[in-house]
Write a protein that holds these residues in place. Structure first.
Motif, PDB file in Angstrom:
ATOM      1  N   LEU A 115       0.953  -1.482   0.071  1.00 19.44           N
ATOM      2  CA  LEU A 115       0.144   0.025   0.007  1.00 19.44           C
ATOM      3  C   LEU A 115       1.033   1.145   0.041  1.00 19.44           C
ATOM      4  O   LEU A 115       0.467   2.174  -0.680  1.00 19.44           O
ATOM      5  N   LEU A 135      -9.370   4.066   0.597  1.00 19.87           N
ATOM      6  CA  LEU A 135      -9.240   2.336   0.436  1.00 19.87           C
ATOM      7  C   LEU A 135     -10.651   2.078   0.161  1.00 19.87           C
ATOM      8  O   LEU A 135     -11.609   2.191   0.861  1.00 19.87           O
ATOM      9  N   ASP A 138     -13.170  -0.421   2.307  1.00 22.99           N
ATOM     10  CA  ASP A 138     -13.932   0.225   3.483  1.00 22.99           C
ATOM     11  C   ASP A 138     -14.930   1.293   2.720  1.00 22.99           C
ATOM     12  O   ASP A 138     -14.509   2.144   2.247  1.00 22.99           O
ATOM     13  N   TYR A 175      -5.519  -4.964  11.486  1.00 23.12           N
ATOM     14  CA  TYR A 175      -5.696  -3.487  11.040  1.00 23.12           C
ATOM     15  C   TYR A 175      -4.282  -2.898  11.340  1.00 23.12           C
ATOM     16  O   TYR A 175      -3.768  -3.367  12.412  1.00 23.12           O
ATOM     17  N   GLY A 176      -4.028  -1.621  10.742  1.00 21.50           N
ATOM     18  CA  GLY A 176      -3.202  -0.861  11.456  1.00 21.50           C
ATOM     19  C   GLY A 176      -3.651  -0.430  12.773  1.00 21.50           C
ATOM     20  O   GLY A 176      -4.905  -0.186  12.883  1.00 21.50           O
ATOM     21  N   GLU A 196       1.543  -1.902  12.293  1.00 20.04           N
ATOM     22  CA  GLU A 196       0.654  -2.562  11.280  1.00 20.04           C
ATOM     23  C   GLU A 196       0.175  -4.174  11.738  1.00 20.04           C
ATOM     24  O   GLU A 196       1.297  -4.833  12.010  1.00 20.04           O
ATOM     25  N   LYS A 197      -1.068  -4.200  11.877  1.00 20.03           N
ATOM     26  CA  LYS A 197      -1.333  -5.573  12.073  1.00 20.03           C
ATOM     27  C   LYS A 197      -0.773  -6.313  13.478  1.00 20.03           C
ATOM     28  O   LYS A 197       0.011  -7.214  13.198  1.00 20.03           O
ATOM     29  N   VAL A 209      -6.925   1.605  12.336  1.00 24.74           N
ATOM     30  CA  VAL A 209      -6.955   2.467  11.151  1.00 24.74           C
ATOM     31  C   VAL A 209      -7.797   2.174  10.240  1.00 24.74           C
ATOM     32  O   VAL A 209      -7.766   0.939   9.888  1.00 24.74           O
ATOM     33  N   GLY A 211      -9.816   2.615   6.323  1.00 25.73           N
ATOM     34  CA  GLY A 211      -8.918   3.368   5.212  1.00 25.73           C
ATOM     35  C   GLY A 211      -9.248   4.422   4.756  1.00 25.73           C
ATOM     36  O   GLY A 211      -9.415   4.710   3.632  1.00 25.73           O
ATOM     37  N   TYR A 213      -7.389   8.414   4.909  1.00 27.19           N
ATOM     38  CA  TYR A 213      -6.317   9.200   5.519  1.00 27.19           C
ATOM     39  C   TYR A 213      -6.172  10.644   4.663  1.00 27.19           C
ATOM     40  O   TYR A 213      -6.562  10.765   3.355  1.00 27.19           O
ATOM     41  N   GLN A 235       4.847  -0.537   3.830  1.00 28.85           N
ATOM     42  CA  GLN A 235       3.530  -0.154   4.451  1.00 28.85           C
ATOM     43  C   GLN A 235       3.322   1.159   4.526  1.00 28.85           C
ATOM     44  O   GLN A 235       4.212   1.919   5.073  1.00 28.85           O
ATOM     45  N   THR A 237       1.328   2.393   6.759  1.00 30.64           N
ATOM     46  CA  THR A 237       1.232   2.420   8.230  1.00 30.64           C
ATOM     47  C   THR A 237       2.849   3.064   8.733  1.00 30.64           C
ATOM     48  O   THR A 237       2.832   3.768   9.641  1.00 30.64           O
TER      49      THR A 237
HETATM   50  C1  G1P Z   1      -4.775  -1.773   5.149  1.00 27.85           C
HETATM   51  C2  G1P Z   1      -3.792  -1.068   6.000  1.00 27.85           C
HETATM   52  C3  G1P Z   1      -4.251  -1.249   7.340  1.00 27.85           C
HETATM   53  C4  G1P Z   1      -5.798  -0.671   7.441  1.00 27.85           C
HETATM   54  C5  G1P Z   1      -6.501  -1.488   6.476  1.00 27.85           C
HETATM   55  C6  G1P Z   1      -7.809  -0.832   6.507  1.00 27.85           C
HETATM   56  O1  G1P Z   1      -4.778  -3.133   5.157  1.00 27.85           O
HETATM   57  O2  G1P Z   1      -2.500  -1.513   5.628  1.00 27.85           O
HETATM   58  O3  G1P Z   1      -3.276  -0.504   8.261  1.00 27.85           O
HETATM   59  O4  G1P Z   1      -6.004  -0.777   8.792  1.00 27.85           O
HETATM   60  O5  G1P Z   1      -6.053  -1.145   5.082  1.00 27.85           O
HETATM   61  O6  G1P Z   1      -9.030  -1.487   5.956  1.00 27.85           O
HETATM   62  P1  G1P Z   1      -5.373  -4.294   4.238  1.00 27.85           P
HETATM   63  O7  G1P Z   1      -6.880  -4.468   4.794  1.00 27.85           O
HETATM   64  O8  G1P Z   1      -5.297  -3.788   2.933  1.00 27.85           O
HETATM   65  O9  G1P Z   1      -4.488  -5.638   4.389  1.00 27.85           O
END
Ligand code: G1P
Length: 311
Positions: A115, A135, A138, A175-176, A196-197, A209, A211, A213, A235, A237
């Motif tokens: 990302l 993102l 979401d 999530y982050g 991150e996660k 976090v 999606g 920002y 990342q 994050t």
């Molecule tokens: C991404 C981000 C993560 C965030 C999430 C929200 O992760 O890396 O920090 O919390 O989106 O949907 P992904 O879900 O793409 O793995």
């Protein structure tokens, strides 16, 4: 107000280069962003949200096999002429609405390195301006004002702003996660760290976090030197964590309606919830759904092991 806060946010970046493997085989030849949520592709809700918040320039960061996204936000002259000739103005309007939302641009990510890398690909388009990242997994209900609230926080305080939501601690590894301290206004926190996660027992909080920002352009310099992190990916994050360590990140705590389309079960829930809310479909669909759910209870009583169609 510091000088950098005077630049208005006009641009949104929408990463859309993921392979969508969770939805195979549906996503073998169709980008996951194009999966319909009721009767619009998921990504259209995201662009509508950006447009409603006043962002009139949207950059999609896509990958291979994403032509359908470009086509969707383009004009479809032949189809439009056919609908016009039939006098089908409602459908004509629906077809036109996607291309009229914003000026939509596309760039390819090439190698999907994460990302953070997708956001870095937007650098030449965004330039030295603050920008939003949305993102597609979401979806935020159109009645909410999350993105506008985040833009207000940026205007007031400068820096970067992320959307946070409290989740069940057992879910935080998806999530982050933000370490937070009280902020200057209600519903806004200072972000003191980000990971991150994290595993549940290593998470600094249950603030996830989600999606959305609003980022200061200095994030690009950080991303240029951000090493691959979790999952071997660059990342976003991790880059924002560096800005947070300097005290330049705030979080808007969201308590409204958010729909996840990231995996199959969440996607199905989202479609059902949004269909229930639609004025044109909702009343009839809700009536059917209630009846259907009552038959499900019956099935479970009769056959606790099986699904509806189990023998
Ligand atoms: C991404 C981000 C993560 C965030 C999430 C929200 O992760 O890396 O920090 O919390 O989106 O949907 P992904 O879900 O793409 O793995």
């Amino acid at each position: 107000m510091t000088p950098h806060t005077t630049k208005t946010v006009r641009k949104a970046v929408v990463p859309a280069a993921g392979l969508g493997t969770r939805f195979l085989p549906a996503t073998k030849a169709t980008p996951k962003e194009m999966l319909p949520v009721v009767d619009k592709p998921a990504i259209q809700y995201v662009v509508e949200e950006a447009s409603a918040a006043g962002l009139d320039d949207v950059l999609m960061v896509t990958g291979r096999h994403k032509r359908a996204i470009e086509d969707h936000f383009d004009q479809a002259s032949e189809l439009e002429r056919a609908l016009e000739a039939k006098g089908d103005l409602a459908r004509l309007d629906a077809v036109r609405s996607a291309s009229a939302l914003a000026r939509i641009h596309h760039i390819r990510q090439g190698d999907p390195l994460g990302l953070g890398h997708a956001v870095l690909c937007a650098r030449s388009h965004v330039g030295d301006e603050p920008f939003a990242v949305l993102l597609g997994d979401d979806l935020i209900d159109e009645r909410e004002t999350l993105l506008k609230d985040m833009l207000d926080v940026r205007t007031r305080h400068g820096g970067s702003v992320i959307a946070l939501m409290e989740v069940d601690p057992a879910q935080i590894h998806l999530y982050g996660c933000a370490a937070v301290a009280p902020g200057e206004q209600d519903g806004v926190v200072r972000v003191t760290g980000l990971v991150e996660k994290p595993a549940a027992d290593a998470a600094p909080s249950n603030y996830a976090v989600i999606g959305r920002y609003v980022l200061d352009p200095q994030v690009f310099d950080v991303l240029e030197r951000t090493e691959p992190g979790r999952g071997g990916e660059i990342q976003l994050t991790d880059a924002i964590e560096e800005l947070a360590a300097k005290g330049e990140v705030r979080g808007v705590v969201f308590r409204g309606r958010r729909y996840d389309t990231g995996d199959k079960a969440d996607y199905l829930r989202t479609v059902v919830r949004l269909a229930c809310d639609r004025p044109d479909l909702g009343p009839e669909f809700r009536t059917w759904l209630k009846e259907f759910v009552s038959t499900l209870d019956l099935d479970l009583d009769l056959n606790p092991e099986g699904g509806r169609f189990a023998a």
